[in-house]
Structures are given as structure tokens and as C-alpha cells.
Design a protein around this motif. Structure first.
Motif, PDB file in Angstrom:
ATOM      1  N   ILE A   1       1.071   4.037   9.580  1.00 45.45           N
ATOM      2  CA  ILE A   1       0.950   3.833   8.140  1.00 45.45           C
ATOM      3  C   ILE A   1       2.238   4.239   7.421  1.00 45.45           C
ATOM      4  O   ILE A   1       2.750   3.515   6.559  1.00 45.45           O
ATOM      5  N   VAL A   2       2.770   5.404   7.787  1.00 42.07           N
ATOM      6  CA  VAL A   2       4.040   5.851   7.196  1.00 42.07           C
ATOM      7  C   VAL A   2       5.146   4.868   7.540  1.00 42.07           C
ATOM      8  O   VAL A   2       5.980   4.515   6.685  1.00 42.07           O
ATOM      9  N   LEU A   3       5.161   4.417   8.774  1.00 42.74           N
ATOM     10  CA  LEU A   3       6.175   3.454   9.215  1.00 42.74           C
ATOM     11  C   LEU A   3       6.043   2.137   8.448  1.00 42.74           C
ATOM     12  O   LEU A   3       7.046   1.518   8.082  1.00 42.74           O
ATOM     13  N   THR A   4       4.810   1.726   8.198  1.00 41.84           N
ATOM     14  CA  THR A   4       4.581   0.495   7.444  1.00 41.84           C
ATOM     15  C   THR A   4       5.075   0.625   6.010  1.00 41.84           C
ATOM     16  O   THR A   4       5.667  -0.312   5.454  1.00 41.84           O
ATOM     17  N   LEU A   5       4.826   1.773   5.392  1.00 40.66           N
ATOM     18  CA  LEU A   5       5.315   1.996   4.037  1.00 40.66           C
ATOM     19  C   LEU A   5       6.841   1.949   3.979  1.00 40.66           C
ATOM     20  O   LEU A   5       7.431   1.338   3.069  1.00 40.66           O
ATOM     21  N   ILE A   6       7.486   2.586   4.951  1.00 35.46           N
ATOM     22  CA  ILE A   6       8.957   2.569   4.998  1.00 35.46           C
ATOM     23  C   ILE A   6       9.466   1.140   5.188  1.00 35.46           C
ATOM     24  O   ILE A   6      10.404   0.703   4.511  1.00 35.46           O
ATOM     25  N   ALA A   7       8.835   0.404   6.116  1.00 32.96           N
ATOM     26  CA  ALA A   7       9.233  -0.983   6.359  1.00 32.96           C
ATOM     27  C   ALA A   7       9.014  -1.852   5.116  1.00 32.96           C
ATOM     28  O   ALA A   7       9.844  -2.711   4.796  1.00 32.96           O
ATOM     29  N   SER A   8       7.908  -1.610   4.395  1.00 29.22           N
ATOM     30  CA  SER A   8       7.628  -2.373   3.182  1.00 29.22           C
ATOM     31  C   SER A   8       8.685  -2.110   2.111  1.00 29.22           C
ATOM     32  O   SER A   8       9.107  -3.038   1.403  1.00 29.22           O
ATOM     33  N   ILE A   9       9.117  -0.855   2.003  1.00 30.56           N
ATOM     34  CA  ILE A   9      10.163  -0.515   1.036  1.00 30.56           C
ATOM     35  C   ILE A   9      11.470  -1.220   1.388  1.00 30.56           C
ATOM     36  O   ILE A   9      12.128  -1.815   0.511  1.00 30.56           O
ATOM     37  N   VAL A  10      11.834  -1.189   2.664  1.00 24.38           N
ATOM     38  CA  VAL A  10      13.092  -1.817   3.088  1.00 24.38           C
ATOM     39  C   VAL A  10      13.030  -3.330   2.900  1.00 24.38           C
ATOM     40  O   VAL A  10      13.977  -3.947   2.385  1.00 24.38           O
ATOM     41  N   ILE A  11      11.910  -3.944   3.290  1.00 22.87           N
ATOM     42  CA  ILE A  11      11.762  -5.392   3.135  1.00 22.87           C
ATOM     43  C   ILE A  11      11.798  -5.788   1.669  1.00 22.87           C
ATOM     44  O   ILE A  11      12.428  -6.789   1.285  1.00 22.87           O
ATOM     45  N   SER A  12      11.148  -5.004   0.813  1.00 22.93           N
ATOM     46  CA  SER A  12      11.155  -5.285  -0.623  1.00 22.93           C
ATOM     47  C   SER A  12      12.564  -5.157  -1.190  1.00 22.93           C
ATOM     48  O   SER A  12      12.977  -5.970  -2.041  1.00 22.93           O
TER      49      SER A  12
ATOM     50  N   ILE B   1       9.057  -1.835  -8.433  1.00 27.07           N
ATOM     51  CA  ILE B   1       8.075  -0.798  -8.781  1.00 27.07           C
ATOM     52  C   ILE B   1       6.655  -1.350  -8.692  1.00 27.07           C
ATOM     53  O   ILE B   1       5.749  -0.706  -8.141  1.00 27.07           O
ATOM     54  N   SER B   2       6.457  -2.561  -9.204  1.00 27.70           N
ATOM     55  CA  SER B   2       5.133  -3.192  -9.161  1.00 27.70           C
ATOM     56  C   SER B   2       4.692  -3.438  -7.728  1.00 27.70           C
ATOM     57  O   SER B   2       3.514  -3.224  -7.385  1.00 27.70           O
ATOM     58  N   THR B   3       5.620  -3.867  -6.887  1.00 28.13           N
ATOM     59  CA  THR B   3       5.301  -4.124  -5.487  1.00 28.13           C
ATOM     60  C   THR B   3       4.867  -2.854  -4.782  1.00 28.13           C
ATOM     61  O   THR B   3       3.871  -2.838  -4.033  1.00 28.13           O
ATOM     62  N   MET B   4       5.575  -1.760  -5.008  1.00 32.12           N
ATOM     63  CA  MET B   4       5.250  -0.498  -4.347  1.00 32.12           C
ATOM     64  C   MET B   4       3.889   0.035  -4.795  1.00 32.12           C
ATOM     65  O   MET B   4       3.096   0.522  -3.979  1.00 32.12           O
ATOM     66  N   ILE B   5       3.598  -0.069  -6.080  1.00 33.56           N
ATOM     67  CA  ILE B   5       2.295   0.377  -6.581  1.00 33.56           C
ATOM     68  C   ILE B   5       1.175  -0.438  -5.949  1.00 33.56           C
ATOM     69  O   ILE B   5       0.149   0.101  -5.490  1.00 33.56           O
ATOM     70  N   THR B   6       1.362  -1.751  -5.888  1.00 33.29           N
ATOM     71  CA  THR B   6       0.345  -2.634  -5.305  1.00 33.29           C
ATOM     72  C   THR B   6       0.156  -2.363  -3.822  1.00 33.29           C
ATOM     73  O   THR B   6      -0.982  -2.338  -3.327  1.00 33.29           O
ATOM     74  N   ILE B   7       1.252  -2.135  -3.097  1.00 32.14           N
ATOM     75  CA  ILE B   7       1.173  -1.874  -1.656  1.00 32.14           C
ATOM     76  C   ILE B   7       0.386  -0.592  -1.380  1.00 32.14           C
ATOM     77  O   ILE B   7      -0.454  -0.546  -0.470  1.00 32.14           O
ATOM     78  N   VAL B   8       0.647   0.459  -2.157  1.00 27.77           N
ATOM     79  CA  VAL B   8      -0.064   1.727  -1.959  1.00 27.77           C
ATOM     80  C   VAL B   8      -1.566   1.552  -2.215  1.00 27.77           C
ATOM     81  O   VAL B   8      -2.405   2.007  -1.424  1.00 27.77           O
ATOM     82  N   ILE B   9      -1.908   0.880  -3.323  1.00 26.91           N
ATOM     83  CA  ILE B   9      -3.325   0.640  -3.634  1.00 26.91           C
ATOM     84  C   ILE B   9      -3.986  -0.199  -2.540  1.00 26.91           C
ATOM     85  O   ILE B   9      -5.077   0.109  -2.060  1.00 26.91           O
TER      86      ILE B   9
END
Length: 256
Positions: A52-63, A82-90
Motif C-alpha cells: 500500500i505504501v509502495l502504491t502510494l509512492i508510485a501513484s505520486i511519481v506517476i502523477s 492535489i486533487s488526484t492525491m486526495i482522491t487516491i487516498v480516499i
């Protein structure tokens, strides 16, 4: 190999002819994002790493690659990020709960024969892997919708500098309504295109509709589509509100 090179060259030429420098950056971004996904998969095989942590990091880099490298760092890409990160976490919190309860992690019966020679005791949490797969499948659509809303909102503010925050927010929602249907249909038909062979196989084996719907392979893909659709639906009001808030605030500060 020659076919891949030819197709890649055609794509590269068309992207440059149509998109110019931005098209060239978009082509390079494809390989950068592929590299991020490849490294993510490699790190996921390590039992000490949380998927999950790895996915969040990958999502940030891809974004960052998709938004900042292709479209450069500016106000609209920052609000979209910012909108993408909020949506990804939710979405990630929702997917974790849903994946565990739906029990779609792991492999289905249709995949058992191909994997029978391998050991499945690889020391990773398949619930988290399942959630990571869904997030990775939706990140592209979410960033696409975020920038597709933020960009025209920036344009309408340039053409109508006196627009209110409420009206700008409504404008973003109106754009999102048009995007919502088309993107959801794109995800739906992408599934049927990618799994057409599986569906034909189901038919040849005379699977009843109930068996198809309840099979793990089919259910996992449909859940991925629904989660992606939920992500697209969430990103529309989130991006509209954040963009309207920051754009109007920046405008008022400049006026002062």
C-alpha cells in the motif's frame, strides 16, 4: 520486435506532429511511467515492503510525471495533483475494505492450471496486492480527468476574470458531467476488449450467467471498473472545488 519498433515510431511521429514538444514529452512519459510500474512490481516481491505504501509512492511519481513533466509546473497542474492525491487516498481506503470483504485477492480457478507449477507462498499480502492493482488501474484515468477539468477552468477564468468562486465551481462540474460518461464507458469497453478471449472461453464451456458473474476473474475486473468509475466520479467535485478555491484566491490576492 520489428513490428513494435515500427508502431512505436509511428506513434512518436504522430505525437510530435500533433502535439509538438508536449507530444514528445508525452511519448517519453509513457516509458517513464512504465519504468515506475516495473520498479513497483520488483519492490512488491519483497515481503518487508508494504504494497500500500509502495502504491502510494508510485501513484505520486506517476502523477508527477503525467502532470508536471508533460504539462509543466503551473497553477492548474498543482491543483490537479492535489486533487488526484486526495482522491487516491480516499479511494485506497475504500478499496482496501472492499477487496478484503469481496475476497477477490489471489487467482481464480481459470488461472489455476497455468500457475499450478508455481508456489503461491511468496510471503506477500494478496489483499493489499489486489488493492494496489486496482489503484494502478485507475491512476491514469483519475489524473486525466483532473487536468481535463483544471485546464478549461483556468481558461474560463482568463476570459472572465470577474467570475465568482461558485460559478467557477459550477463550470468545473459541468465539464465533469460530460467527462464522467465517456471515461466510464472507456473503462468498460477496455475490459471487454482485453478479456474478450476469456468471455468466449466462458461461452464455449457453456458457463451459466450466474457462474460467470460470480467467477473471481470476472468479478475482480468488474470491481476494478466500478472502483475506477467511483474514482472518476470523486475527482470531478474535488478538482472543481480545489481549482475554484485556489484560482479565485490567487486572483483576489493579485487584485489586492
Amino acid at each position: 520486435m520489428n513490428v513494435l519498433v515500427i508502431l512505436g515510431a509511428i506513434l512518436f511521429i504522430l505525437m510530435i506532429l500533433i502535439g509538438g514538444k508536449k507530444g514528445a514529452r508525452s511519448f517519453i512519459a509513457l516509458f517513464l511511467n512504465f519504468g515506475v510500474l516495473f520498479l513497483t512490481i520488483l519492490f512488491m516481491t519483497d515481503p518487508t515492503v508494504d504494497p500500500i505504501v509502495l502504491t502510494l509512492i508510485a501513484s505520486i511519481v506517476i502523477s508527477c510525471i503525467t502532470l508536471f513533466y508533460i504539462n509543466e509546473v503551473n497553477r492548474k497542474t498543482i491543483t490537479a495533483f492535489i486533487s488526484t492525491m486526495i482522491t487516491i487516498v480516499i479511494l485506497l481506503l475504500f478499496i482496501l475494505i472492499m477487496t478484503e470483504n469481496a475476497m477477490i485477492q489471489g487467482f481464480g480457478e481459470e488461472e489455476a492450471e497455468e500457475l499450478s507449477i508455481f508456489s503461491l507462498y511468496i510471503g506477500v499480502d494478496f489483499v493489499k496486492i489486489g488493492a494496489a492493482v486496482i489503484i494502478m488501474s485507475t491512476i491514469g484515468a483519475i489524473t486525466d480527468v483532473a487536468i481535463a477539468i483544471a485546464s478549461p477552468m483556468r481558461e474560463i477564468l482568463n476570459h472572465n476574470p470577474l467570475i465568482s468562486r461558485k460559478e467557477l465551481f459550477k463550470f468545473g462540474l459541468s465539464i465533469g458531467k460530460d467527462i464522467l460518461g465517456t471515461n466510464t464507458n472507456t473503462l468498460f469497453f477496455a475490459f471487454f476488449g482485453g478479456y474478450l478471449g476469456l468471455l468466449i472461453w466462458f461461452k464455449d464451456l457453456s458457463y451459466p450467467i450466474g457462474t460467470i458473474v460470480n467467477s473471481k476473474v470476472f468479478s475482480a475486473e468488474m470491481i476494478t471498473i466500478f472502483c475506477a468509475g467511483i474514482g472518476i466520479a470523486l475527482i470531478i467535485p474535488i478538482t472543481s472545488w480545489i481549482t475554484a478555491y485556489f484560482f479565485v484566491k490567487a486572483r483576489d490576492n493579485n487584485v489586492e
